[in-house]
Scaffold this motif. Structure first.
Motif, short mmCIF file in Angstrom:
data_model
loop_
_atom_site.label_atom_id
_atom_site.label_comp_id
_atom_site.label_asym_id
_atom_site.label_seq_id
_atom_site.Cartn_x
_atom_site.Cartn_y
_atom_site.Cartn_z
N SER A 185 5.94 -6.74 8.99
CA SER A 185 7.08 -6.02 8.65
C SER A 185 7.25 -4.41 9.21
CB SER A 185 6.70 -5.57 7.16
OG SER A 185 5.67 -5.03 6.84
N CYS A 186 6.02 -3.95 9.98
CA CYS A 186 6.07 -2.75 10.79
C CYS A 186 5.97 -3.09 11.95
CB CYS A 186 4.57 -2.39 10.32
SG CYS A 186 4.62 -0.58 10.84
N ASP A 187 7.12 -2.72 12.63
CA ASP A 187 7.06 -2.57 14.31
C ASP A 187 6.22 -2.18 15.06
OD1 ASP A 187 9.22 -5.03 13.89
OD2 ASP A 187 10.73 -3.24 13.96
N ALA A 188 5.79 -0.93 14.30
CA ALA A 188 4.79 -0.07 15.19
C ALA A 188 3.59 -0.69 15.31
CB ALA A 188 4.89 1.28 14.64
N VAL A 189 2.90 -1.45 14.08
CA VAL A 189 1.50 -1.99 14.19
C VAL A 189 1.56 -3.51 14.76
CG1 VAL A 189 -0.30 -2.57 12.79
CG2 VAL A 189 1.26 -0.52 12.26
N GLU A 190 0.55 -3.61 15.74
CA GLU A 190 0.40 -4.71 16.39
C GLU A 190 -0.61 -5.56 15.66
OE1 GLU A 190 -1.74 -5.42 20.33
OE2 GLU A 190 0.22 -5.36 20.96
N LEU A 191 -1.51 -5.04 15.05
CA LEU A 191 -2.62 -5.87 14.19
C LEU A 191 -3.17 -4.95 13.11
CD1 LEU A 191 -4.10 -8.53 14.73
CD2 LEU A 191 -5.88 -7.16 16.00
N ALA B 80 -3.66 7.22 1.15
CA ALA B 80 -2.70 6.17 1.50
C ALA B 80 -1.74 6.96 2.68
CB ALA B 80 -1.94 5.65 0.48
N ILE B 81 -1.19 6.13 3.66
CA ILE B 81 -0.45 6.65 4.63
C ILE B 81 0.86 5.92 4.66
CG2 ILE B 81 -2.33 7.71 5.92
CD1 ILE B 81 -2.23 5.39 7.82
N ASP B 82 1.80 6.24 5.51
CA ASP B 82 2.98 5.48 5.91
C ASP B 82 3.39 5.69 7.18
OD1 ASP B 82 6.09 5.02 4.74
OD2 ASP B 82 6.05 6.27 6.63
N ILE B 83 3.73 4.49 7.96
CA ILE B 83 3.97 4.52 9.18
C ILE B 83 5.22 3.55 9.27
CG2 ILE B 83 3.27 3.52 11.40
CD1 ILE B 83 0.20 3.80 10.67
N ALA B 84 6.19 4.31 9.78
CA ALA B 84 7.35 3.63 9.90
C ALA B 84 8.06 2.88 8.58
CB ALA B 84 7.50 2.49 11.25
N GLY B 85 7.82 3.29 7.51
CA GLY B 85 8.29 2.96 6.04
C GLY B 85 7.33 2.13 5.48
N LEU C 247 -5.73 -0.29 12.21
CA LEU C 247 -4.42 -0.27 12.59
C LEU C 247 -4.25 -0.13 14.02
CD1 LEU C 247 -2.64 1.64 9.80
CD2 LEU C 247 -3.31 -0.59 9.50
N VAL C 248 -3.97 -1.34 14.59
CA VAL C 248 -4.10 -1.23 16.25
C VAL C 248 -2.55 -1.13 16.39
CG1 VAL C 248 -4.47 -2.46 18.26
CG2 VAL C 248 -5.97 -2.80 16.29
N PHE C 249 -1.94 -0.16 17.45
CA PHE C 249 -0.73 0.03 17.77
C PHE C 249 -0.20 -0.60 19.03
CE2 PHE C 249 -1.86 4.03 15.32
CZ PHE C 249 -1.31 3.60 14.29
N LYS C 250 1.08 -0.75 19.26
CA LYS C 250 1.53 -1.49 20.48
C LYS C 250 1.47 -0.42 21.58
CE LYS C 250 4.47 -4.39 17.75
NZ LYS C 250 5.94 -4.78 17.64
N PRO C 251 1.14 -0.80 22.65
CA PRO C 251 1.29 0.05 23.87
C PRO C 251 2.55 0.83 24.16
CG PRO C 251 0.37 -1.78 24.61
CD PRO C 251 0.94 -2.42 23.31
N GLY C 252 2.56 2.26 24.41
CA GLY C 252 3.55 2.88 24.50
C GLY C 252 4.64 3.36 23.46
N ASP C 253 4.33 2.98 22.39
CA ASP C 253 5.30 3.30 21.08
C ASP C 253 4.94 4.82 20.55
OD1 ASP C 253 6.62 0.95 21.19
OD2 ASP C 253 5.90 0.18 19.40
N ALA C 254 5.93 5.68 20.28
CA ALA C 254 5.79 7.01 19.63
C ALA C 254 5.37 6.59 18.14
CB ALA C 254 6.80 7.70 19.68
N ILE C 255 4.17 7.18 17.54
CA ILE C 255 3.82 6.71 16.14
C ILE C 255 3.85 8.21 15.46
CG2 ILE C 255 1.85 5.82 14.85
CD1 ILE C 255 3.34 3.65 16.55
N THR C 256 4.33 8.08 14.14
CA THR C 256 4.12 9.21 13.37
C THR C 256 3.30 8.54 12.16
OG1 THR C 256 5.97 10.46 14.26
CG2 THR C 256 5.31 11.08 12.16
N ILE C 257 2.36 9.29 11.79
CA ILE C 257 1.59 9.07 10.49
C ILE C 257 1.86 10.30 9.23
CG2 ILE C 257 -0.66 8.69 9.54
CD1 ILE C 257 -1.28 8.16 12.92
N THR C 258 2.26 9.59 8.22
CA THR C 258 2.58 10.59 7.20
C THR C 258 1.58 10.27 6.03
OG1 THR C 258 4.98 10.58 7.89
CG2 THR C 258 4.44 11.40 5.54
N ALA C 259 1.24 11.30 5.42
CA ALA C 259 0.05 11.03 4.10
C ALA C 259 0.93 10.89 3.08
CB ALA C 259 -0.85 12.17 4.13
#
Length: 305
Positions: free
Chosen positions: A16-22, A220-225, A234-246
């Protein structure tokens, strides 16, 4: 805690989260009331950049007279990077190093061709009892540096750069992030930061490294909703811009780096790009060929694995 034979972490997708690969859920080992959560390595993900091992220690509350006692044990082909949130640990090694690490400081021990060390609660902490929590990670060495001379460095908490403001407190543990550079010198390209956010605060994690992840410690944090709780890698996809909100006051570690220069084998406390080197290290430990730790002569037998 490198001496533990903990179970592999659980790895799963986050569709459900495109920013997170694993998403990796650490397995918890309870050692006499001392909880250790191991996030790396796992079957689905062996490394993030050069980080090949990631343990969250505690938090543990030790009664008067009790404490951590990791007996002398060997390493090859890696660097241990220890970073505490609470408490203190006395490091001793076969080079003759003896150093107390406290919260916000870093112990960096490069095993190279071989080193032995112990990690224990010191007398002062045992007398009064206390709390211990933190992260121990292993950073794999480049293949051409696996047989380097062993070394140990300690960096006090005031040596690491802090970035504070707008509900953020960031300590740069290793590498360069947000325009600040840590003095901690890793052999492999690595980034590592300790981040605390007030509720509602946000921070980017730009693609400063090809491989990136965060490890959530609290809150608890929010990443891309999508919402993520504590104790997750949380492992991210290469090259993606990530914003982490508390979503609540939160603490997490940023980590990453360039992919390693080939496969690494890991057995007990040994890491190498060559299987035969692991076998040599096993035989060396069994036959007592590693140097001992001055003043700490307990022995951990080679495990049956």
């Amino acid at each position: 805690m490198s001496w533990l034979g903990g179970k592999d972490p659980v790895a799963g997708d986050a569709p459900s989260c495109d920013a997170v690969e694993l998403v990796v859920v650490p397995r918890v080992s309870d050692i006499g009331g001392f909880a250790v959560r191991r996030a790396l390595p796992t079957v689905r993900r062996r490394m993030v950049g050069p980080f090949i091992f990631w343990d969250e220690m505690g938090p543990a509350d030790f009664a008067v007279g009790d404490g951590l006692d990791v007996r002398p044990h060997p390493h090859i082909g890696l660097a241990t990077l220890t970073y505490l949130f609470e408490g203190a640990i006395v490091h001793r090694d076969s080079l003759g190093s003896e150093e107390i690490i406290r919260p916000g400081a870093v112990n960096l021990m490069s095993a190279g061709r071989g080193i032995v060390h112990s990690e224990r609660t010191g007398l002062e902490e045992r007398v009064r009892g206390g709390r211990l929590a933190g992260i121990q990670s292993w950073v794999a060495l480049p293949a051409e540096r696996e047989e380097d001379t062993p070394a140990f460095s300690h960096y006090d908490e005031n040596a690491l750069p802090d970035i504070v403001g707008e509900g953020k407190h960031v300590r740069i543990v290793a590498g360069t992030l947000f325009g600040a550079t840590s003095p901690v010198a890793t052999a492999s390209e690595a980034v590592y930061a300790d981040v605390a956010l007030a509720a509602g605060a946000s921070i980017p994690f730009d693609p400063v490294a090809e491989e990136r992840a965060i490890y959530t410690v609290s809150g608890a944090i929010d990443i891309a909703g999508d919402r993520f709780e504590a104790h997750r890698l949380l492992v991210f996809k290469p090259g993606d811009a990530i914003t982490i909100t508390a979503l609540t006051p939160a603490r997490f570690l940023m980590l990453g780096g360039a992919p390693m220069d080939g496969k690494r084998y890991i057995w007990w406390n040994f890491v190498s790009s060559r299987k035969e080197r692991i076998e040599e290290a096993k035989e060396d430990w069994k036959l007592g060929r590693f140097a001992g730790v001055p003043g700490d002569d307990e022995f951990i037998p080679l495990p049956e694995m």
